[in-house]
Scaffold this motif. Structure first.
Motif, PDB file in Angstrom:
ATOM      1  N   PHE A 150       0.852  -1.179   0.000  1.00 38.47           N
ATOM      2  CA  PHE A 150       0.000   0.000   0.000  1.00 38.47           C
ATOM      3  C   PHE A 150       0.888   1.228   0.000  1.00 38.47           C
ATOM      4  O   PHE A 150       1.907   1.277   0.684  1.00 38.47           O
ATOM      5  CB  PHE A 150      -0.895   0.027   1.251  1.00 38.47           C
ATOM      6  N   GLY A 210       3.704   8.031   1.319  1.00 38.81           N
ATOM      7  CA  GLY A 210       4.969   7.737   0.650  1.00 38.81           C
ATOM      8  C   GLY A 210       6.196   8.315   1.334  1.00 38.81           C
ATOM      9  O   GLY A 210       7.312   8.164   0.846  1.00 38.81           O
ATOM     10  N   THR A 252       0.605  10.114   6.655  1.00 35.31           N
ATOM     11  CA  THR A 252      -0.722   9.779   7.174  1.00 35.31           C
ATOM     12  C   THR A 252      -0.625   8.973   8.460  1.00 35.31           C
ATOM     13  O   THR A 252       0.393   8.329   8.733  1.00 35.31           O
ATOM     14  CB  THR A 252      -1.489   8.923   6.151  1.00 35.31           C
TER      15      THR A 252
HETATM   16  C1  FAD Z   1      11.884  14.157   6.910  1.00 34.65           C
HETATM   17  C2  FAD Z   1      10.939  13.292   7.680  1.00 34.65           C
HETATM   18  C3  FAD Z   1      10.716  13.550   9.014  1.00 34.65           C
HETATM   19  C4  FAD Z   1       9.849  12.769   9.741  1.00 34.65           C
HETATM   20  N1  FAD Z   1       9.675  13.055  11.064  1.00 34.65           N
HETATM   21  C5  FAD Z   1       8.812  12.293  11.774  1.00 34.65           C
HETATM   22  C6  FAD Z   1       8.581  12.559  13.153  1.00 34.65           C
HETATM   23  O1  FAD Z   1       9.113  13.511  13.728  1.00 34.65           O
HETATM   24  N2  FAD Z   1       7.737  11.767  13.824  1.00 34.65           N
HETATM   25  C7  FAD Z   1       7.092  10.730  13.212  1.00 34.65           C
HETATM   26  O2  FAD Z   1       6.333  10.051  13.855  1.00 34.65           O
HETATM   27  N3  FAD Z   1       7.284  10.459  11.915  1.00 34.65           N
HETATM   28  C8  FAD Z   1       8.118  11.211  11.181  1.00 34.65           C
HETATM   29  N4  FAD Z   1       8.297  10.945   9.854  1.00 34.65           N
HETATM   30  C9  FAD Z   1       7.559   9.810   9.253  1.00 34.65           C
HETATM   31  C10 FAD Z   1       6.227  10.309   8.726  1.00 34.65           C
HETATM   32  O3  FAD Z   1       5.368  10.501   9.789  1.00 34.65           O
HETATM   33  C11 FAD Z   1       5.657   9.332   7.704  1.00 34.65           C
HETATM   34  O4  FAD Z   1       4.635   9.992   7.123  1.00 34.65           O
HETATM   35  C12 FAD Z   1       5.112   8.004   8.243  1.00 34.65           C
HETATM   36  O5  FAD Z   1       6.060   7.262   8.902  1.00 34.65           O
HETATM   37  C13 FAD Z   1       4.619   7.144   7.104  1.00 34.65           C
HETATM   38  O6  FAD Z   1       3.432   7.633   6.629  1.00 34.65           O
HETATM   39  P1  FAD Z   1       3.091   7.682   5.101  1.00 34.65           P
HETATM   40  O7  FAD Z   1       1.661   8.047   5.015  1.00 34.65           O
HETATM   41  O8  FAD Z   1       4.028   8.521   4.393  1.00 34.65           O
HETATM   42  O9  FAD Z   1       3.242   6.132   4.695  1.00 34.65           O
HETATM   43  P2  FAD Z   1       3.981   5.434   3.491  1.00 34.65           P
HETATM   44  O10 FAD Z   1       5.406   5.841   3.456  1.00 34.65           O
HETATM   45  O11 FAD Z   1       3.209   5.606   2.244  1.00 34.65           O
HETATM   46  O12 FAD Z   1       3.847   3.935   3.977  1.00 34.65           O
HETATM   47  C14 FAD Z   1       4.570   3.443   5.077  1.00 34.65           C
HETATM   48  C15 FAD Z   1       4.253   1.967   5.264  1.00 34.65           C
HETATM   49  O13 FAD Z   1       2.927   1.799   5.740  1.00 34.65           O
HETATM   50  C16 FAD Z   1       2.169   0.983   4.852  1.00 34.65           C
HETATM   51  N5  FAD Z   1       0.817   1.539   4.861  1.00 34.65           N
HETATM   52  C17 FAD Z   1       0.467   2.792   4.541  1.00 34.65           C
HETATM   53  N6  FAD Z   1      -0.828   2.988   4.754  1.00 34.65           N
HETATM   54  C18 FAD Z   1      -1.338   1.823   5.205  1.00 34.65           C
HETATM   55  C19 FAD Z   1      -2.628   1.402   5.606  1.00 34.65           C
HETATM   56  N7  FAD Z   1      -3.687   2.238   5.586  1.00 34.65           N
HETATM   57  N8  FAD Z   1      -2.776   0.129   6.027  1.00 34.65           N
HETATM   58  C20 FAD Z   1      -1.717  -0.719   6.076  1.00 34.65           C
HETATM   59  N9  FAD Z   1      -0.495  -0.376   5.704  1.00 34.65           N
HETATM   60  C21 FAD Z   1      -0.294   0.885   5.277  1.00 34.65           C
HETATM   61  C22 FAD Z   1       2.881   1.082   3.534  1.00 34.65           C
HETATM   62  O14 FAD Z   1       2.645  -0.047   2.737  1.00 34.65           O
HETATM   63  C23 FAD Z   1       4.321   1.171   3.980  1.00 34.65           C
HETATM   64  O15 FAD Z   1       4.819  -0.087   4.277  1.00 34.65           O
HETATM   65  C24 FAD Z   1       9.160  11.695   9.119  1.00 34.65           C
HETATM   66  C25 FAD Z   1       9.382  11.438   7.759  1.00 34.65           C
HETATM   67  C26 FAD Z   1      10.252  12.218   7.040  1.00 34.65           C
HETATM   68  C27 FAD Z   1      10.445  11.925   5.593  1.00 34.65           C
END
Ligand code: FAD
Lengths: 791, 263
Positions: free
Chosen positions: B27, B31, B108
């Motif tokens: 999924f 990203g 998310t």
């Molecule tokens: C520069 C930077 C700083 C950050 N700082 C922080 C911070 O301070 N604190 C913090 O908590 N996080 C931080 N993050 C992480 C951020 O919160 C990400 O958004 C989060 O870890 C992943 O969310 P995403 O929606 O981007 O998921 P994605 O990257 O799209 O997916 C992550 C994983 O989850 C799976 N997945 C996604 N949605 C679902 C679903 N609905 N059901 C089952 N599986 C699913 C995907 O397949 C993948 O394996 C940071 C990221 C970056 C790039």
């Protein structure tokens, strides 16, 4: 004629930066923005090991992969030399430094993680990257030399097997016997061991290079992220690839920050140059951020023991500093100069210390090469000096401000010869100190400290009085000290027929704002609007041979060349104007863009003179050449010596150790200032990097030679919210030996701030009896110290 | 990055069909974590199933005493949602402190908890607020969801649909950010509800955990002073160049006290 509106674009005006319009709109033209027809893409295969022998490289799978044009290894570069070092240091026994070969691609051995082993060229970056994963390098992993002390110990494994030891040079400066005698008999000696932490430069724009060979003309063009394109043309053309200079053009277009790391000649530049001819199309390589961490030359990395001897009254009698300076695995372009001539020579600081001795050993280790980084040697000197002086104040019970005052070189003592080979031309260290104290409400500190305490915070105040040396010179002396290049600068002022001006400068702007500052010098001298001036730099095909930008040399050396070229323009302009006004050139004065004859109403504008020069119908052709274009090469008579006083106040959270900088003031003497706004910006940027070094940044290698801090997940760059509102003030003592009276301001912030910050932290922790904490002074370290004491 | 198939799902059902039809599908939510991992070739899925078009996964609603956050709701949307701000300000504050604006506008809650980074913020909210993770298959209690480093109770083809947060009497989150990455070195959510006190700690160990001794002390006396002299055992805490286990243990205590004081 009505008095012209003042231009307000001259020397001393805070003109907004001309170049920002294109940068802020995303219209800059960086190397990676350049896309040449039929361009191919290169990806480097780098060593994952810190030290290993290469038993063989099988490139067959990679070469056969989709879209691959070539896979090159050291064997393809056997006709060429290694990467040269631009500065030869001699050891105290008179022997030249050990200079092991720095191959373009690894020859049978790798010496640091990131050492380039092979290069894959393909039709797209993705294809190149995929094929790079197919290059099969057979390594035998060996135990690396990561720690400098281990590397200099007897029987240490050798980073270069063809050298007698890992010591590159064992250099000294000063009077050892005098320092020893004073230290042995002094009323008080303060001793300190300190680390100047290794930094990763982290320019916003990663390095990039495009090689473009034109088989019709036999000309090579190299587009590269460089601070000094002519130096690259000279080093790469003459020493590495044996290309005649008239067949090699080096272009450094917009460059997104350098901080020193883009001075040096890197392997990738030579590789793409050769590769373009081999594969028959332009070849581009651009580092990604992870690659930058393990292939850009790092900065600092000193381990120092310093002793300061004082008499009963706190007068400094002698200073002795012994330093191990990390060179990394290979000698980068200016590496040997940094801990020696840019460091040892600064150890007098702003003080009258009569006896100084320093010994510096350059040490090879299995780490990325270390070279100049914003300040280059001078931050290390300023740090050890201002830390040991502060510690001496604590130990002797003399107030740190008072201790410094007692030892300052007095304003009437200039020119002042230090015991470490420099002659300071001018300065007033008391004046910048007074300014800094006044601007930071020195007398209110105790009240502020009590107020902080009421909130559970420890407040501390730290001072550092730095001096630095800019515009390294003169060329003959630098040459005698080991520089393998001259250190002048060139400028051409080309007045166009309709009166606009194109300046061709050998200085290079990669964030400093030359296109504004240099244009202001022109506007001021010729009395023409800024819009009529263009500053051209960064292209060996256009500008005269120049040495580029580093060591805060642009305005002091490049600006001086420009000023001299402008003087020649005015001189010739007066002759032309005299002819037009039928007067003697001696009677012609030039002011606000008008040539006139005193006491008459005769005058002729700069534009008319320019037009006359190019349409010489009414022109003294018998005595004067037509045209209006002048070039000056300026070789400085001495370094310039910016100096100042920085004061920092911190609050420490007792529960977490978190350090908050609550006030920071920089009081500098930069000589005359062309654009106060740009200068203030340079100080802010320098302080940001200095605070980064003091509290956050630090490259950490593990015992296997892997860079633990290889990304922003672990390498802590300062962010805007980590920084205080930095205030600045200036006291001017004009440089006595260059035409603009300027000293340079690019590095001061990074030189003065680390000791000010660390001194403030130590001051705040006074109750814990802490003598020293090595940078970066993290919350974790501070908390550990507070709690070790409590336990 | 390796080439991959891209499937845009318009609904949860479409997403599941697309995932089950792929050899090695994943999924794609914001990203923010998945794409960098793929660029570094640490993950090479053959298919990405983009959840962005499944509108049933997006949004925040208040359902009686519960705030329900759809899996595809971004951190920024949670932070600025007026229902969240009114009912559980600590959750809004936590979301507003994740990463930077770019990350908050893409990342998310579903992606964050499915990823289960030991240093992520949301796990402290999910466990501290005793949330329920609703998937296409079942409802999983917070205490059963996070298992280990990057490991959750989710099965291969299980999709997080939403997270239900019971509204507490009061709650506060305090984070000690990693100076470099700004992820949590330690993050503590303290919540008081009719069921009792919860203290959930993220960043400090392999996975989010509850500080039992702190919860007991606070149950008797909900004040920072009640935590005086108590500490978490540092034996199982993470150690890295940024913080020793002892420092992390100290930070757990300090952040908990500050969260209690902020409640
Ligand atoms: C520069 C930077 C700083 C950050 N700082 C922080 C911070 O301070 N604190 C913090 O908590 N996080 C931080 N993050 C992480 C951020 O919160 C990400 O958004 C989060 O870890 C992943 O969310 P995403 O929606 O981007 O998921 P994605 O990257 O799209 O997916 C992550 C994983 O989850 C799976 N997945 C996604 N949605 C679902 C679903 N609905 N059901 C089952 N599986 C699913 C995907 O397949 C993948 O394996 C940071 C990221 C970056 C790039």
């Amino acid at each position: 004629m009505a008095a012209a509106e003042p231009l307000n674009t001259g020397i001393g005006d805070s003109v907004t930066r001309v170049e920002d319009s294109r940068f802020l709109r995303g219209l800059g033209n960086y190397v990676d923005d350049i896309v040449l027809p039929n361009q191919a893409y290169a990806v480097m295969v780098r060593s994952p090991h810190a030290r290993a022998t290469i038993n063989g490289i099988d490139t067959s799978a990679a070469a056969a992969a989709n879209g691959v044009l070539a896979v090159l290894t050291a064997a393809d570069f056997s006709a060429y030399g290694g990467l040269p070092c631009g500065w030869q240091v001699h050891s105290k026994d008179g022997e030249p430094m050990t200079e092991p070969k720095h191959p373009i691609l690894a020859e049978g051995a790798v010496r640091h993680v990131g050492d380039p082993v092979a290069i894959v060229i393909a039709q797209s970056k993705t294809l190149a990257r995929k094929a790079a994963a197919l290059v099969d390098v057979n390594y035998t992993d060996l135990p690396p030399m990561v720690d400098m002390q281990a590397a200099v110990a007897d029987g240490a494994e050798l980073v270069h097997s063809d050298t007698p030891s890992n010591v590159c040079f064992d250099w000294e400066l000063g009077d050892e016997a005098a320092a020893e005698a004073a230290i042995a008999s002094a009323a008080h000696v303060t001793r300190l061991e300190l680390v100047n932490n290794r930094l990763v430069p982290n320019a916003m724009e990663p390095r990039s290079a495009i090689g473009d060979y034109n088989s019709a003309t036999g000309e090579h063009t190299l587009y590269t992220t460089s601070q000094n394109p002519h130096v690259i043309r000279l080093l790469m053309g003459a020493f590495v690839l044996s290309l005649p200079e008239h067949k090699l053009r080096v272009v450094a277009p917009d460059v997104g920050g350098g901080f020193g790391s883009k001075i040096f000649h890197y392997a990738e530049e030579a590789i793409v140059t050769v590769a373009s001819k081999l594969v028959g199309c332009p070849v581009k390589w651009t580092a990604d951020r992870s690659e930058a961490f393990i292939s850009d030359a790092h900065g600092r990395d000193h381990l120092t023991t310093v002793e300061l001897a004082l008499d009963d009254n706190g007068k400094f009698l002698a200073l002795r500093a012994n330093t191990l300076a990390n060179m990394g695995a290979y000698l980068s372009t200016f590496a040997p100069a940094v801990p020696t001539y840019l460091h040892g020579t600064l150890l007098a600081g702003t003080y009258t210390t009569p006896a100084i001795y320093t010994n510096v050993k350059g040490v090879f280790t299995n780490t990325v090469a270390v070279d100049a980084y914003r300040g280059a040697g001078r931050p290390e000197a300023s740090y050890l000096l201002e830390r040991v002086v502060d510690l001496a104040a604590i130990e002797t019970g003399i107030d740190p401000v008072e201790l410094r005052r007692r030892n300052f070189i007095q304003p009437d003592a200039f020119p002042y010869d230090t015991p470490v080979a420099l002659t300071y031309d001018t300065g007033n260290y008391q004046a910048t100190l007074d300014l800094a104290l006044e601007r930071t409400d020195a007398s209110g500190f105790e009240a502020r400290k009590a107020e902080s305490a009421s909130r559970g915070k420890l407040r501390g105040r730290g001072l550092a009085c730095y001096i630095e040396a800019c515009g390294i010179a003169p060329s003959n002396i630098a040459g005698a000290l080991g520089a393998r290049a001259g250190l002048y600068e060139a400028a051409t002022v080309r007045v166009n027929p309709t009166g606009s001006v194109t300046v061709l400068t050998g200085s290079h702007s990669h964030g400093q704002g030359h296109e504004t500052t240099f244009a202001q010098v022109v506007s001021d001298t010729l009395g023409i609007p800024l819009d009529n001036v263009d500053i051209v730099h960064g292209d060996t095909g256009k500008v005269p041979f120049g040495m580029g930008t580093y060591g805060s040399r642009s305005i002091a050396v490049g600006g001086a060349a420009l000023a001299n070229a402008l003087d020649k323009i005015v001189l010739k302009g007066r002759q032309i104007a005299a002819h037009l006004m039928e007067a003697s050139a001696d009677d012609v004065v030039f002011k606000d863009g008008q040539f006139s004859i005193d006491g008459t109403d005769k005058s002729v504008g700069f534009g008319d003179v320019a037009l006359t020069a190019y349409v010489p119908h009414n022109f003294p052709l018998e005595t004067l050449e037509p045209g209006l274009e002048e070039t000056a090469f300026y070789d400085p008579k001495n370094f310039t010596f910016p100096a100042g006083a920085y004061i920092c106040e911190v609050e420490i959270d007792k529960e977490t150790g978190v350090i908050d900088i609550v006030d920071f003031h920089a009081s500098d003497d930069f000589g005359n200032i062309i654009n106060p706004m740009i200068v203030e910006g340079q100080v802010h940027g320098g302080v940001a990097q200095g605070v980064g070094q003091a509290l956050m940044e630090g490259a950490v290698y593990d015992s296997n030679g892997q860079l633990v801090t290889g990304s922003y997940m672990d390498y802590c760059m300062p962010r805007a919210d980590d920084l205080p509102n930095v205030t600045v003030s200036n006291h001017v003592t004009a440089c006595t030996h260059n035409p603009l009276g300027v000293k340079g301001c690019g590095e001061a912030g990074a030189i003065g701030s680390p000791p000010a910050v660390v001194n403030a932290v130590i001051n705040a922790l006074g109750d814990f009896g802490v003598k020293h904490i090595d940078m970066p002074v993290t919350a974790h370290k501070v908390w550990s110290i507070m709690n070790a004491k409590n336990a | 990055m390796e080439a991959f198939n891209y499937r845009k799902a318009g609904s949860v059902d479409e997403a599941l069909v697309a995932l089950n039809g792929a050899d090695d599908g994943k999924f794609l939510a914001g990203g923010m974590t998945l794409l960098p991992t793929m660029k570094q070739m640490l993950a090479t899925p053959d298919t990405l199933v983009d959840l962005a078009g499944a509108s049933e996964l997006v949004g925040v609603s208040r359902d009686g005493d519960t705030i329900v956050v759809g899996a595809m709701t971004t951190h920024a949307a949670v932070a600025s949602n007026s229902d969240v701000q009114a009912a559980i300000p600590a959750l809004a504050a936590l979301a507003s402190g994740i990463g930077d604006p770019m990350v908050r506008n893409r990342g998310t809650i579903g992606g964050s908890i499915a990823n289960a980074d030991p240093a992520a913020d949301y796990p402290a909210a999910v466990v501290g607020l005793n949330a329920t993770v609703n998937t296409n298959k079942r409802s999983i209690a917070a205490d059963d969801f996070f298992l280990d480093v990057f490991e959750t109770a989710l099965e291969e083809d299980e999709l997080v649909v939403s997270v239900s947060f019971p509204i507490p009497l009061k709650a506060a989150y305090r984070k000690f950010p990693n100076p470099a990455s700004r992820y949590a070195v330690v993050g503590v959510m303290v919540a008081q509800s009719a069921e009792g006190i919860r203290v959930a700690v993220t960043g400090a160990a392999a996975s989010v955990f509850r500080a039992d001794s702190f919860e007991q002390a606070l149950s008797a006396d909900f004040s920072a002073a009640a935590l005086e002299g108590l500490s978490v055992d540092s034996d199982n805490l993470n150690e890295d160049i940024h913080a020793s286990a002892a420092y992390r243990a100290n930070l757990v205590g300090v952040m908990t006290k500050r969260a209690v004081a902020a409640c």
